[in-house]
Scaffold this active site. Structure first.
Site, PDB file in Angstrom:
ATOM      1  CG  ASP A 156      -1.820   1.201   1.289  1.00  0.00           C
ATOM      2  OD1 ASP A 156      -2.391   1.540   0.232  1.00  0.00           O
ATOM      3  OD2 ASP A 156      -1.971   1.831   2.349  1.00  0.00           O
ATOM      4  CB  SER A 157       0.292   4.740  -0.858  1.00  0.00           C
ATOM      5  OG  SER A 157      -0.943   4.838  -0.191  1.00  0.00           O
ATOM      6  CE1 TYR A 178       2.821   5.523  -3.530  1.00  0.00           C
ATOM      7  CE2 TYR A 178       1.705   3.732  -4.669  1.00  0.00           C
ATOM      8  CZ  TYR A 178       2.834   4.236  -4.051  1.00  0.00           C
ATOM      9  OH  TYR A 178       3.950   3.460  -3.954  1.00  0.00           O
ATOM     10  N   GLY A 179      -2.846   8.940  -4.009  1.00  0.00           N
ATOM     11  CA  GLY A 179      -4.166   9.320  -4.510  1.00  0.00           C
ATOM     12  C   GLY A 179      -4.266  10.683  -5.153  1.00  0.00           C
ATOM     13  CB  CYS A 192      -2.654   1.100  -2.717  1.00  0.00           C
ATOM     14  SG  CYS A 192      -2.824   2.833  -3.141  1.00  0.00           S
ATOM     15  CG  ASN A 193      -9.071   0.991  -3.213  1.00  0.00           C
ATOM     16  OD1 ASN A 193     -10.006   0.368  -3.689  1.00  0.00           O
ATOM     17  ND2 ASN A 193      -8.701   0.856  -1.946  1.00  0.00           N
ATOM     18  CD  GLU A 235      -1.877   8.652   6.522  1.00  0.00           C
ATOM     19  OE1 GLU A 235      -0.734   9.080   6.573  1.00  0.00           O
ATOM     20  OE2 GLU A 235      -2.167   7.482   6.205  1.00  0.00           O
ATOM     21  CB  CYS A 292      -9.783   5.000  -0.255  1.00  0.00           C
ATOM     22  SG  CYS A 292      -8.301   5.703   0.494  1.00  0.00           S
ATOM     23  CB  THR A 293      -6.145   1.401   2.084  1.00  0.00           C
ATOM     24  OG1 THR A 293      -5.546   2.668   1.802  1.00  0.00           O
ATOM     25  CG2 THR A 293      -5.756   0.396   1.041  1.00  0.00           C
ATOM     26  CG  HIS A 294      -6.186   5.826   4.641  1.00  0.00           C
ATOM     27  ND1 HIS A 294      -5.422   5.223   3.671  1.00  0.00           N
ATOM     28  CD2 HIS A 294      -5.328   6.474   5.462  1.00  0.00           C
ATOM     29  CE1 HIS A 294      -4.153   5.520   3.888  1.00  0.00           C
ATOM     30  NE2 HIS A 294      -4.069   6.279   4.960  1.00  0.00           N
TER      31      HIS A 294
HETATM   32  N1  DGL Z   1      -3.810   3.789  -0.251  1.00  0.00           N
HETATM   33  C1  DGL Z   1      -4.505   4.797  -1.010  1.00  0.00           C
HETATM   34  C2  DGL Z   1      -5.742   4.213  -1.675  1.00  0.00           C
HETATM   35  O1  DGL Z   1      -6.254   3.178  -1.283  1.00  0.00           O
HETATM   36  C3  DGL Z   1      -4.906   5.977  -0.150  1.00  0.00           C
HETATM   37  C4  DGL Z   1      -3.747   6.776   0.363  1.00  0.00           C
HETATM   38  C5  DGL Z   1      -3.004   7.501  -0.747  1.00  0.00           C
HETATM   39  O2  DGL Z   1      -3.513   8.440  -1.351  1.00  0.00           O
HETATM   40  O3  DGL Z   1      -1.879   7.083  -0.995  1.00  0.00           O
HETATM   41  O4  DGL Z   1      -6.213   4.773  -2.643  1.00  0.00           O
END
Ligand code: DGL
Length: 268
Positions: free
Chosen positions: A13-14, A45-46, A76-77, A152, A184-186
């Protein structure tokens, strides 16, 4: 043959959010070895372009391959949504298609909402995956760039977070979605606030459960070789940037599972 059975599953994941996916995998497959890679040096990443996300994703997959993984789960999506642009010969799982499949079985009125980062929304990955399943699905996307920082920051119980979530979800509620993909993972961390905003009539889909179902299927079909269950599997926790906060937050998300010390790695 012994070597093949001791190959771990790589999860990346990011950052930290993918630990929600890792936790579900570790609980479902306690005899597997896992390597988790959080690209904390390059998060988020998003908000980045698809070219950049694809480049990072390719490097992370290659890195995990160098650690001899038998498969890579892209938790990570945002990274999952650019996978078509990534060159790899690894067995790679994305979280988009499994999530879309679960949503497809849940919806009754065929109106599905997707909340995700800007990158995932721009790629329309969920829209395409859902339309492939049923062309009658109406898919409504909403980018929610403020939600990752709130998670976060550890503000999942904060009234401000409820307000932001409510503001993002109002347009989806007004088009009467009956199913919402947490793309999204979060976002699973914000389930409480999301539930408050959408009420009990909307079903929530999170990637973690969806990807567990898919791996279960692949273990039983033989596509994925299980580790010999002589002992509980191990976990290696890697990140591209050190921070005390990472270790503490990892413990919080993975609890009650034990959390190993974080190893810092450099990925070029
Ligand atoms: N892990 C990213 C996702 O699932 C979210 C965090 C990011 O923007 O890196 O899209």
């Amino acid at each position: 043959v012994g070597l093949i059975f001791s190959q771990p599953i790589g999860v990346f994941d990011s950052g930290l959010g993918g630990l929600t996916v890792l936790k579900a995998l570790m609980i479902a497959f306690p005899y597997e070895d896992f390597i988790y890679l959080g690209d904390t040096a390059r998060i988020p990443y998003g908000s980045k372009s698809s070219t950049t996300i694809a480049r990072y994703t390719e490097k992370n997959i290659r890195f995990l391959q160098s650690r001899n993984v038998k498969a890579v789960v892209v938790a990570c999506n945002s990274a999952s949504s650019v996978l078509p642009q990534v060159q790899t010969d690894a067995l790679v799982y994305n979280v988009i298609e499994p999530g879309a499949l679960v949503a497809a079985t849940m919806t009754e009125n065929k109106r599905i909402g997707v909340i995700a980062t800007r990158a995932t929304v721009l790629q329309k990955a969920y829209v395409q995956a859902l339309e492939k399943i049923d062309r009658e699905f109406q898919v409504y996307q909403q980018a929610c760039p403020l939600l990752v920082p709130l998670v976060e920051e550890g503000w999942e119980e904060d009234p401000l977070t409820n307000l932001v979530v409510y503001r993002y979800l109002t347009p989806l509620i007004s088009v009467q979605i009956d199913t919402l993909i947490l793309g999204c993972t979060h976002y699973p961390v914000l389930t409480g606030a999301i539930r408050k905003a959408v009420g009990n009539g909307v079903r929530l889909v999170d990637s973690a459960t969806a990807i567990v179902d898919l791996l279960k299927k692949d273990f039983s079909s033989g596509k994925l070789a299980p580790r010999t269950p002589e002992s509980t599997g191990t976990l290696h926790l890697l990140a591209t940037d050190v921070s005390d906060a990472f270790q503490a937050q990892a413990a919080r998300i993975l609890s009650p599972l034990p959390v190993p010390a974080l190893e810092v790695v450099d990925i070029h």
